[in-house]
Design a protein around this motif. Structure first.
Motif, mmCIF file in Angstrom:
data_model
loop_
_atom_site.group_PDB
_atom_site.id
_atom_site.type_symbol
_atom_site.label_atom_id
_atom_site.label_comp_id
_atom_site.label_asym_id
_atom_site.label_seq_id
_atom_site.Cartn_x
_atom_site.Cartn_y
_atom_site.Cartn_z
ATOM 1 N N LEU A 50 0.843 -1.198 0.000
ATOM 2 C CA LEU A 50 0.000 0.000 0.000
ATOM 3 C C LEU A 50 0.877 1.245 0.000
ATOM 4 O O LEU A 50 2.021 1.211 0.440
ATOM 5 N N GLY A 51 0.329 2.348 -0.505
ATOM 6 C CA GLY A 51 0.952 3.652 -0.355
ATOM 7 C C GLY A 51 0.016 4.504 0.475
ATOM 8 O O GLY A 51 -1.112 4.084 0.766
ATOM 9 N N LEU A 52 0.440 5.700 0.856
ATOM 10 C CA LEU A 52 -0.504 6.572 1.572
ATOM 11 C C LEU A 52 -1.670 6.890 0.657
ATOM 12 O O LEU A 52 -2.829 6.912 1.074
ATOM 13 N N VAL A 53 -1.324 7.174 -0.611
ATOM 14 C CA VAL A 53 -2.367 7.432 -1.614
ATOM 15 C C VAL A 53 -2.081 6.538 -2.814
ATOM 16 O O VAL A 53 -1.012 5.945 -2.917
ATOM 17 N N ARG A 54 -3.048 6.439 -3.713
ATOM 18 C CA ARG A 54 -2.840 5.651 -4.933
ATOM 19 C C ARG A 54 -3.418 6.409 -6.120
ATOM 20 O O ARG A 54 -4.249 7.307 -5.966
ATOM 21 N N MET A 55 -2.957 5.997 -7.286
ATOM 22 C CA MET A 55 -3.420 6.605 -8.518
ATOM 23 C C MET A 55 -4.833 6.111 -8.802
ATOM 24 O O MET A 55 -5.133 4.935 -8.598
ATOM 25 N N ALA A 109 -3.694 3.924 2.116
ATOM 26 C CA ALA A 109 -3.441 3.569 3.522
ATOM 27 C C ALA A 109 -3.776 4.745 4.436
ATOM 28 O O ALA A 109 -3.968 4.568 5.637
ATOM 29 N N ALA A 110 -3.822 5.920 3.870
ATOM 30 C CA ALA A 110 -4.087 7.112 4.688
ATOM 31 C C ALA A 110 -5.584 7.298 4.908
ATOM 32 O O ALA A 110 -6.367 7.240 3.960
ATOM 33 N N ALA A 111 -5.944 7.524 6.175
ATOM 34 C CA ALA A 111 -7.330 7.880 6.465
ATOM 35 C C ALA A 111 -7.489 9.384 6.250
ATOM 36 O O ALA A 111 -8.521 9.872 5.798
ATOM 37 N N GLU A 112 -6.424 10.098 6.566
ATOM 38 C CA GLU A 112 -6.400 11.554 6.362
ATOM 39 C C GLU A 112 -5.031 11.920 5.823
ATOM 40 O O GLU A 112 -4.018 11.371 6.273
ATOM 41 N N ILE A 113 -5.000 12.873 4.894
ATOM 42 C CA ILE A 113 -3.711 13.367 4.413
ATOM 43 C C ILE A 113 -3.922 14.769 3.849
ATOM 44 O O ILE A 113 -4.885 15.019 3.114
ATOM 45 N N GLU A 114 -3.065 15.694 4.256
ATOM 46 C CA GLU A 114 -3.212 17.057 3.734
ATOM 47 C C GLU A 114 -1.874 17.779 3.744
ATOM 48 O O GLU A 114 -0.999 17.517 4.573
ATOM 49 N N THR A 165 5.890 22.789 2.567
ATOM 50 C CA THR A 165 6.918 21.793 2.886
ATOM 51 C C THR A 165 6.470 20.749 3.924
ATOM 52 O O THR A 165 7.291 19.959 4.381
ATOM 53 N N HIS A 166 5.213 20.751 4.301
ATOM 54 C CA HIS A 166 4.750 19.784 5.304
ATOM 55 C C HIS A 166 3.471 19.072 4.852
ATOM 56 O O HIS A 166 2.511 19.739 4.459
ATOM 57 N N VAL A 167 3.505 17.753 4.919
ATOM 58 C CA VAL A 167 2.311 16.964 4.583
ATOM 59 C C VAL A 167 1.998 16.093 5.794
ATOM 60 O O VAL A 167 2.818 15.276 6.217
ATOM 61 N N ARG A 168 0.800 16.324 6.364
ATOM 62 C CA ARG A 168 0.432 15.567 7.563
ATOM 63 C C ARG A 168 -0.446 14.377 7.152
ATOM 64 O O ARG A 168 -1.304 14.531 6.267
ATOM 65 N N PHE A 169 -0.225 13.249 7.766
ATOM 66 C CA PHE A 169 -1.053 12.073 7.416
ATOM 67 C C PHE A 169 -1.450 11.304 8.668
ATOM 68 O O PHE A 169 -0.776 11.375 9.695
ATOM 69 N N LYS A 170 -2.561 10.600 8.508
ATOM 70 C CA LYS A 170 -2.970 9.661 9.573
ATOM 71 C C LYS A 170 -3.393 8.371 8.885
ATOM 72 O O LYS A 170 -4.204 8.390 7.955
ATOM 73 N N LEU A 171 -2.810 7.275 9.319
ATOM 74 C CA LEU A 171 -3.107 5.987 8.677
ATOM 75 C C LEU A 171 -4.461 5.438 9.113
ATOM 76 O O LEU A 171 -4.931 5.734 10.216
#
Lengths: 314, 519
Positions: free
Chosen positions: B66-71, B83-88, B93-99
């Motif tokens: 899995l990736g955080l996001v997919r095409m 895999a990310a439930a949240e990503i922004e 220069t900062h990308v926050r994610f929650k799996l």
């Protein structure tokens, strides 16, 4: 006889060493950088240099050759540049498949070609001899790749009787046999013609010899004269040819492996040459040369064992 | 005679046994059910996402990791959460994610955590690892782990391809830290130590077949339809087409030369799908070669080539003309070419430059479409008085002819037909034509300071409109140099059983795990 066998074996080994050396030198001079192909456009020059060093490509050819042969003596053929798998594993996977294909192709060709040649010789200049002659020449003239493609279109695509690709389920003998039919048919097709013509010609020669005429005069049945006395002599040049043919079939297995997408030495060697995967290229070439040399050696020894004239001359 | 009949009996018995065994084997070999049989254009070589050697590897890795996001699949480029439930992106220069919670690794390696994300991304970015995809994370500073499921990707500077290629591509795949740390050199090739995706490898028979089965530990949401996917490596497209016709495959790419045949003959139980590809094909001229040093000569050659005829000969009408190196649908796609086919002007310009009777060599990959294209170019150039010798080369030789490290062959290189594959971000098109690529992958030896500056600026520009303008200008600079004539982005075509619902990216790349049954 034993001395002769030893001499021939020594000669066969020398042929292997010389062939591999020549091929190694050819591989060294052909243009193309395996690191560029293996690592792709995204690799930095530093990464390519590192791989070049790991592959030993920066060293002079005689050093590379020395490393190759000394590794070979330890049973190490190196590793695949791309997948890091030992080349010996690739040889073990592919060589038996190609050998089985070549044996089957030659086997059915000999099983049909030799009796046809005998029959033709017995029926010399009769209608059936002429029909067999026409078919034999037609078979010889048909390019093997064409046989392969037509066989595929008819038996796999149109009739759907046989599978088009692969070598069959590992461990499933029946499935492997089914997958062997079309490629073996394609590579053996022309050899039916060759063998039938060769056996006919030698049989005709033998059938005119004094001892055969003598046997006839003794009233021996014709089938006994043909099968027990004439064929035994006529088959000798065929055995030599079969030894050579096996080597030839190892080469022509390449197209069959590509058309039928059948794993084997040919398909893997072609890919290795195209990608300049030198360890795989050399490993597969060496194994093929070895098999070919051993086949001709066995054929020679067999002829010597069967032919008292040759045996006495040793 | 007794002996003979015994042998014959043995032979007959043996034959019957062989046939019998064959029949026993048939049901296994031809078993149907929820099994998808699909062609891959090559066998797997390296499934480690940091070292995937080609798309043939990536198409398998896609179903295993899995990736955080997919095409997204479909006709438009875009991404969606995996895999990310949240990503922004909280700032440039900062990308926050929650799996997503509950994601698991196979082989008892436990939960997929933010530590795995950190390990995976920083591993590719680490120069010591020597991943060819290090540039995907060129501006990665580090990944900050907040807790088991959340973290922040911290960049040194803005990086525009982050969302279009890095996160949804090979470099964005998450590997299992605990499993990797147990491996020698923390690398693997064809045996993946742990998977998190919808499928896992059941069996790999090299050069023959790769079998994927459902991953029992998968808990990523959308489930796969097929119980099993059999992937057959078939390099030759024609062999794959025959395999499809003989029902050995359910889905395969087909050659553009066969597309028209399939359309003409009609298909009873199969369908065809066509997609514009991302790759770019061009005609290049080595501007440092003495024969082509004069820009006027290069421009004349550009004008002498009838691209539409070249494409008809090479692709049988299956590919349209390119207007640059960036395909339609991507930021920076150019609307039109600057050069027009004008043989009269070409003749005059060659005369003015004193290059009448010019003799040059055209090097290309020895494949049917290139040979056809090269022959048309040869005829076009003969028409304006340029004598072209064709030099078809095998892939091993061709891919090093312009490389300085591979010898002095680059000095003799004059004309070439080039083709590069592409990721869905324009930066991956222009990256190979900067000054530092001269003699590496830039074989025309084109070097422009303006081009380089714009390439760097566009990497940091996050506004798509402004980025697009830059890439259009960069393609203008390339074409004006006279060294490039853009031919096509090619196209992909595939054929599949009408019982199958394929899942494809906009360029026709298969996403195996999302294949389903047709309604």
């Amino acid at each position: 006889m034993w001395l002769y066998a030893l001499q021939r074996f020594g000669m066969a080994l020398l042929v292997c060493v010389l062939s591999v050396t020549v091929l190694f030198c050819i591989a060294y001079v052909i243009p193309g950088d395996p690191t560029a192909i293996a690592l792709g456009p995204r690799a930095t020059p530093a990464m390519r240099e590192a791989l070049r060093i790991r592959m030993g490509l920066g060293e002079p050819i005689y050093i590379q050759l020395y490393h190759f042969f000394s590794s070979l003596l330890r049973g190490d053929l190196g590793v695949d540049v791309w997948s890091n798998r030992p080349v010996i594993d690739i040889v073990k996977e592919t060589l038996p498949k190609t050998m089985i294909l070549a044996v089957t192709g030659l086997g059915w060709a000999a099983a049909l070609g030799i009796p046809l040649g005998c029959y033709s010789a017995i029926r010399r200049n009769k209608l059936d001899d002429r029909i067999i002659g026409i078919f034999s020449i037609a078979m010889i003239s048909t390019p093997s790749f064409l046989t392969a493609i037509y066989a595929l279109l008819v038996f796999a695509v149109t009739l759907n009787w046989l599978p088009a690709i692969g070598a069959g389920e590992p461990g499933n003998f029946g499935d492997q046999v089914v997958h062997l039919i079309l490629p073996a048919f394609a590579i053996g097709f022309a050899w039916v013609g060759y063998l039938s013509r060769l056996v006919r010609a030698t049989m005709l020669e033998v059938l005119n010899e004094t001892h055969i005429r003598f046997s006839r005069a003794f009233g021996l049945p014709e089938w006994k004269i043909t099968l027990k006395y004439a064929l035994k002599i006529a088959v000798l040049p065929t055995i030599t040819l079969l030894g050579m043919a096996y080597g030839g079939l190892l080469s022509s297995a390449v197209f069959a492996e590509i058309i039928f997408n059948r794993p084997g030495v040919g398909q893997s060697a072609l890919a290795a040459v195209n990608t300049r995967n030198y360890p795989v290229m050399m490993g597969l070439t060496l194994s093929t040369i070895f098999v070919f040399t051993m086949c001709t050696l066995i054929a020679d020894l067999l002829v010597a064992a069967l032919d008292p004239k040759i045996r006495k001359g040793l | 005679m007794k002996t003979l009949s015994l042998k014959r009996r043995h032979f007959l018995a043996g034959s019957a046994a062989t046939i019998g065994l064959g029949m026993v084997g048939l049901p296994t070999a031809w078993a149907e059910g929820k099994t998808l049989k699909i062609r891959n254009y090559a066998d797997i070589q390296n499934l480690d996402p940091a070292f995937n050697t080609a798309q043939a590897d990536a198409v398998i890795t896609d179903s295993l990791l899995l990736g955080l996001v997919r095409m997204k699949t479909g006709t438009e480029w875009g991404w969606e959460k995996e895999a990310a439930a949240e990503i922004e992106q909280v700032d440039p220069t900062h990308v926050r994610f929650k799996l997503k919670s509950g994601l698991k690794w196979s082989n008892g390696y436990g939960a997929l955590t933010a530590e795995d994300v950190k390990y995976s991304f920083e591993r590719v970015a680490n120069p010591k690892v020597e991943s060819p995809y290090i540039d995907d994370w060129a501006t990665l500073d580090h990944v900050e782990v907040h807790d088991e499921l959340s973290g922040t990707i911290v960049l040194k500077e803005p990086f525009a391809p982050l969302w279009t290629t890095t996160l949804q591509g090979w470099a964005g795949k998450i590997v299992c830290k605990a499993a990797m740390e147990k491996l020698p050199d923390q690398k693997f090739t064809t045996t993946m130590p742990a998977v998190s995706g919808p499928y896992m490898i059941k069996e790999w028979v090299p050069k023959q077949r790769l079998t994927l089965v459902r991953n029992p530990d998968y808990s990523g949401g959308e489930t796969a339809y097929y119980d099993q996917i059999e992937v057959y490596p078939i390099e030759d497209e024609k062999a794959a087409e025959i395999a499809f016709e003989s029902r050995d495959l359910d889905f395969t790419d087909i050659s553009l030369s066969s597309l028209k045949t399939y359309k003409d003959k009609g298909l009873q139980d199969a369908k065809i799908t066509e997609h514009p590809a991302l790759s770019y094909v061009w005609f290049g001229q080595n501007q440092e070669n003495p024969a082509l040093k004069d820009p006027k000569v290069r421009e004349a050659i550009q004008k002498a080539i009838d691209v539409n005829t070249v494409l008809d000969a090479a692709y049988f009408g299956g590919a349209t003309r390119a207007t640059g190196i960036i395909a339609p649908g991507l930021v920076g796609h150019r609307e039109a070419n600057l050069t027009k086919f004008d043989p009269d002007a070409a003749r005059e310009e060659l005369k003015a430059a004193g290059a009448e009777g010019l003799k040059v060599k055209l090097s290309f990959l020895n494949k049917a479409e290139w040979v056809a294209a090269a022959q048309v170019i040869q005829a076009n150039l003969a028409d304006v008085g340029v004598d072209v010798t064709l030099e078809p080369l095998d892939s091993g030789t061709f891919w090093t002819i312009g490389d300085e490290k591979s010898g002095n062959g680059w000095k003799d290189l004059q004309l070439l037909l080039g083709r590069f594959s592409m990721n869905p971000d324009p930066a991956w098109a222009t990256a190979w034509f900067t000054c530092k690529q001269v003699g590496v992958w830039d074989w025309e030896r084109f070097c422009s300071k303006d081009f380089d500056e714009m390439h760097e600026a566009a990497l940091r520009e996050l506004d798509p409109a402004k980025r697009g303008e830059m890439y259009v200008k960069m393609q203008d600079i390339m074409e004006k140099s006279g060294s490039y004539l853009f031919l096509t982005h090619e196209a992909t075509a595939a054929i599949y059983r009408n019982t199958v619902a394929p899942a494809l990216k906009p360029d026709g790349t298969a996403v195996l795990w999302r294949f389903g049954a047709a309604a």
